[in-house]
Design a protein around this motif. Structure first.
Motif, PDB file in Angstrom:
ATOM      1  N   ASN A  85       0.811  -1.212   0.000  1.00 59.61           N
ATOM      2  CA  ASN A  85       0.000   0.000   0.000  1.00 59.61           C
ATOM      3  C   ASN A  85       0.848   1.268   0.000  1.00 59.61           C
ATOM      4  N   CYS A  86       1.806   1.351   0.919  1.00 59.08           N
ATOM      5  CA  CYS A  86       2.546   2.605   1.082  1.00 59.08           C
ATOM      6  C   CYS A  86       4.022   2.468   0.736  1.00 59.08           C
ATOM      7  N   GLY A  87       4.476   1.252   0.487  1.00 57.26           N
ATOM      8  CA  GLY A  87       5.865   1.072   0.082  1.00 57.26           C
ATOM      9  C   GLY A  87       6.867   1.070   1.213  1.00 57.26           C
ATOM     10  N   GLU A  88       6.357   1.183   2.445  1.00 58.08           N
ATOM     11  CA  GLU A  88       7.240   1.181   3.607  1.00 58.08           C
ATOM     12  C   GLU A  88       7.915  -0.182   3.758  1.00 58.08           C
ATOM     13  N   GLU A  89       9.159  -0.152   4.212  1.00 57.19           N
ATOM     14  CA  GLU A  89       9.846  -1.417   4.462  1.00 57.19           C
ATOM     15  C   GLU A  89       9.189  -2.142   5.617  1.00 57.19           C
ATOM     16  N   ILE A  90       8.936  -3.431   5.435  1.00 56.46           N
ATOM     17  CA  ILE A  90       8.320  -4.227   6.496  1.00 56.46           C
ATOM     18  C   ILE A  90       9.045  -5.553   6.608  1.00 56.46           C
ATOM     19  N   GLY A  91       8.690  -6.288   7.627  1.00 56.89           N
ATOM     20  CA  GLY A  91       9.382  -7.537   7.907  1.00 56.89           C
ATOM     21  C   GLY A  91       9.136  -8.584   6.836  1.00 56.89           C
ATOM     22  N   ARG A  92      10.021  -9.560   6.792  1.00 60.31           N
ATOM     23  CA  ARG A  92       9.885 -10.657   5.850  1.00 60.31           C
ATOM     24  C   ARG A  92       8.579 -11.398   6.093  1.00 60.31           C
ATOM     25  N   GLY A  93       7.934 -11.772   5.024  1.00 57.55           N
ATOM     26  CA  GLY A  93       6.715 -12.545   5.138  1.00 57.55           C
ATOM     27  C   GLY A  93       5.472 -11.688   5.238  1.00 57.55           C
ATOM     28  N   PHE A 153       1.714  -6.135   4.054  1.00 55.37           N
ATOM     29  CA  PHE A 153       1.262  -4.795   4.454  1.00 55.37           C
ATOM     30  C   PHE A 153       1.843  -4.484   5.817  1.00 55.37           C
ATOM     31  N   CYS A 154       2.003  -3.198   6.127  1.00 52.14           N
ATOM     32  CA  CYS A 154       2.551  -2.874   7.445  1.00 52.14           C
ATOM     33  C   CYS A 154       1.489  -3.008   8.530  1.00 52.14           C
ATOM     34  N   ASP A 155       0.227  -2.764   8.207  1.00 51.78           N
ATOM     35  CA  ASP A 155      -0.824  -2.965   9.203  1.00 51.78           C
ATOM     36  C   ASP A 155      -2.175  -3.118   8.495  1.00 51.78           C
ATOM     37  N   ILE A 156      -3.216  -3.294   9.284  1.00 48.88           N
ATOM     38  CA  ILE A 156      -4.513  -3.559   8.657  1.00 48.88           C
ATOM     39  C   ILE A 156      -5.054  -2.324   7.958  1.00 48.88           C
ATOM     40  N   PHE A 174      -5.515  -0.732   0.575  1.00 49.28           N
ATOM     41  CA  PHE A 174      -5.143  -1.402  -0.667  1.00 49.28           C
ATOM     42  C   PHE A 174      -6.356  -2.137  -1.244  1.00 49.28           C
ATOM     43  N   GLN A 175      -7.084  -2.812  -0.373  1.00 47.35           N
ATOM     44  CA  GLN A 175      -8.236  -3.581  -0.853  1.00 47.35           C
ATOM     45  C   GLN A 175      -9.324  -2.657  -1.381  1.00 47.35           C
ATOM     46  N   LYS A 176      -9.454  -1.482  -0.777  1.00 50.44           N
ATOM     47  CA  LYS A 176     -10.447  -0.522  -1.271  1.00 50.44           C
ATOM     48  C   LYS A 176     -10.058  -0.039  -2.665  1.00 50.44           C
ATOM     49  N   ARG A 177      -8.773   0.190  -2.850  1.00 52.19           N
ATOM     50  CA  ARG A 177      -8.316   0.722  -4.134  1.00 52.19           C
ATOM     51  C   ARG A 177      -8.163  -0.370  -5.181  1.00 52.19           C
ATOM     52  N   ASN A 178      -8.062  -1.626  -4.714  1.00 51.54           N
ATOM     53  CA  ASN A 178      -7.899  -2.739  -5.635  1.00 51.54           C
ATOM     54  C   ASN A 178      -8.930  -3.819  -5.352  1.00 51.54           C
TER      55      ASN A 178
END
Ligand SMILES: [Zn+2]
Length: 64
Positions: free
Chosen positions: A37-45, A48-51, A57-61
């Motif tokens: 959604n925002c391109g922020e770095e997040i952990g492996r696996g 998305f960074c949060d709900i 993302f789901q709203k836009r896609n």
């Protein structure tokens, strides 16, 4: 006093775990190390960074 701090951090951890679990797992979307959604770095696996990002993302896609 210390007990209260322990409890607070316990709740914090539980909340974070819930967010991580919610952000995890959409088998069709490979985890790329960045939030879809925002391109922020997040952990492996994670995808998305949060709900909030997942919901955005789901709203836009719709249908993804
Ligand atoms: Zn994000």
């Amino acid at each position: 006093m210390a007990d209260e701090i322990d409890r607070a951090s316990e709740i914090e951890t539980a909340e974070r775990d819930a967010r991580v679990a919610a952000a995890r797992g959409r088998p069709s979307m490979p985890a790329v190390g960045a939030c879809y959604n925002c391109g922020e770095e997040i952990g492996r696996g994670l995808v998305f960074c949060d709900i909030d990002c997942r919901d955005d993302f789901q709203k836009r896609n719709p249908g993804q």
